[in-house]
Design a protein around this motif. Structure first.
Motif, PDB file in Angstrom:
ATOM      1  N   PHE A 127      81.736  16.648  25.476  1.00 53.61           N
ATOM      2  CA  PHE A 127      83.462  17.013  25.508  1.00 53.61           C
ATOM      3  C   PHE A 127      83.968  17.823  26.025  1.00 53.61           C
ATOM      4  O   PHE A 127      82.657  19.373  26.356  1.00 53.61           O
ATOM      5  CB  PHE A 127      83.437  17.197  23.407  1.00 53.61           C
ATOM      6  N   ARG A 158      87.409  20.732  26.369  1.00 53.68           N
ATOM      7  CA  ARG A 158      88.309  21.007  25.533  1.00 53.68           C
ATOM      8  C   ARG A 158      89.520  19.985  26.272  1.00 53.68           C
ATOM      9  O   ARG A 158      90.267  20.094  27.098  1.00 53.68           O
ATOM     10  CB  ARG A 158      88.756  22.194  25.515  1.00 53.68           C
ATOM     11  N   GLY A 159      90.069  19.588  25.597  1.00 55.95           N
ATOM     12  CA  GLY A 159      91.666  18.939  25.821  1.00 55.95           C
ATOM     13  C   GLY A 159      92.561  19.684  25.960  1.00 55.95           C
ATOM     14  O   GLY A 159      92.459  20.909  25.414  1.00 55.95           O
ATOM     15  N   THR A 178      91.671  20.133  21.106  1.00 59.77           N
ATOM     16  CA  THR A 178      91.016  19.016  20.851  1.00 59.77           C
ATOM     17  C   THR A 178      90.323  18.865  21.556  1.00 59.77           C
ATOM     18  O   THR A 178      90.034  19.906  22.681  1.00 59.77           O
ATOM     19  CB  THR A 178      92.479  17.945  21.370  1.00 59.77           C
ATOM     20  N   TYR A 179      89.311  17.581  22.099  1.00 59.86           N
ATOM     21  CA  TYR A 179      87.914  17.112  23.026  1.00 59.86           C
ATOM     22  C   TYR A 179      88.739  16.073  22.819  1.00 59.86           C
ATOM     23  O   TYR A 179      88.397  14.912  22.372  1.00 59.86           O
ATOM     24  CB  TYR A 179      87.465  18.116  22.559  1.00 59.86           C
ATOM     25  N   LYS A 180      88.427  16.032  24.223  1.00 60.28           N
ATOM     26  CA  LYS A 180      87.842  14.712  25.091  1.00 60.28           C
ATOM     27  C   LYS A 180      86.226  14.502  25.514  1.00 60.28           C
ATOM     28  O   LYS A 180      86.120  15.090  25.903  1.00 60.28           O
ATOM     29  CB  LYS A 180      89.271  14.534  25.976  1.00 60.28           C
TER      30      LYS A 180
END
Length: 324
Positions: free
Chosen positions: A158, A160-161, A149-151
């Protein structure tokens, strides 16, 4: 002769569970469309196949017309569940099924004609070599337990989440909301396909709970496989999907129900003629059963010693080349 209503269920001979697999193999070989494929070997192919297997009372779709090394398939599944994408843990257990892909990459990138046996030995003995050449990219297990996931951050960038553990989330959703239609484990991450040694073939697992209103629910699984090598791959795929279903059922306090397997491009390689002809000449025999010896704290804590297969007396193995 007695009417149909007078015939007891016991008197009606049920086909062996494996017969549908053999029927599919024969249909592909006799009627399949001959196609060029990525490997250059060539296939005979049909599109849109379905097989169904009962998993109750320990039943498993373990092929008997040739020996299937179910412990190898189990070790691969347990490796998927770790999220590891390097072949070294498999090599150290004697599992060979992923060796050809990194070996082919090594030869292509270095130009060194290193024999695959020597390549695998170096993977086992040299951790640095294994780290450089043994990784397969973000294949199955990485997507199953750590889907990226990316925020958004400042400047339109962005970062990395936290990855999504799809397997753990499905188990929790089965417990909390068994009637949901969203119990899915997906491997087809479009953004990362090019980084994978092989894009996922068995790509989508959907789970369904039946009978929970009247007692312990039964866990069914539908697996969609976009591409399927029926001779070499499918026996492993059926075992692994059924085993994953049994493990998830145990962790979610459900009973095993049915495995429904669906195939997109369902094929046999042209250089597998000897395997096809020999296997179709054999008769299925026996009804092997799986026993799970304990219930570990989570689905990520099973070990190979936790599984025992009873009454498996297959015909001998049939070897054939893997198309890479």
């Amino acid at each position: 002769m007695p009417g149909i209503d007078q015939v007891s269920p016991e008197a009606v001979s049920q086909p062996h569970y494996e017969q549908q697999y053999l029927d599919l193999m024969e249909r592909i070989w006799r009627e399949g469309d001959q196609r060029e494929d990525r490997t250059g070997v060539g296939t005979r192919s049909v599109f849109g196949a379905m097989l169904r297997f009962d998993l109750t009372e320990g039943a498993m779709p373990l092929i008997t017309t040739k020996r299937v090394y179910w412990k190898t398939a189990t070790r691969e599944l347990l490796w998927f569940l770790t999220g590891n994408t390097n072949i070294r843990p498999l090599v150290l257990q004697g599992v060979k099924i992923w060796n050809e892909w990194p070996h082919a990459r090594y030869v292509a990138e270095t130009g060194e004609q290193l024999a695959i046996e020597d390549f695998v030995q170096r993977i086992a003995q040299d951790e640095a070599f294994a780290e450089r050449w043994g990784d397969l990219g973000p294949v199955y297990g990485k997507q199953w337990v750590d889907w990226p996931t990316y925020k958004p951050v400042a400047g339109g960038l962005f970062r990395r989440g936290r990855g999504v553990n799809q397997v753990a989330e499905v188990i929790e959703s089965l417990k909390a909301n068994p009637g949901s239609r969203r119990h899915i484990i997906e491997g087809w991450n479009v953004a990362e396909l090019d980084a994978m040694a092989l894009p996922p073939c068995h790509k989508t697992y959907q789970f369904h709970v039946a009978g929970s209103e009247t007692g312990t629910g039964r866990l069914n699984c539908l697996l969609y496989q976009r591409s399927c090598d029926v001779a070499l791959g499918l026996p492993f795929n059926l075992w692994s999907a059924a085993l994953l279903t049994r493990m998830i059922a145990q962790q979610a306090d459900l009973e095993p129900g049915e495995l429904v397997w669906t195939g997109g491009d369902t094929h046999l390689y042209l250089n597998h003629r000897h395997l096809v002809e020999e296997q179709l000449a054999r008769e299925p025999r026996g009804h092997p059963r799986l026993e799970i010896m304990r219930r570990p704290p989570t689905i990520f804590d099973y070990a190979i010693e936790d599984f025992a297969v009873h009454d498996y007396t297959p015909h001998g193995p049939i070897s054939a080349p893997v198309a890479v």
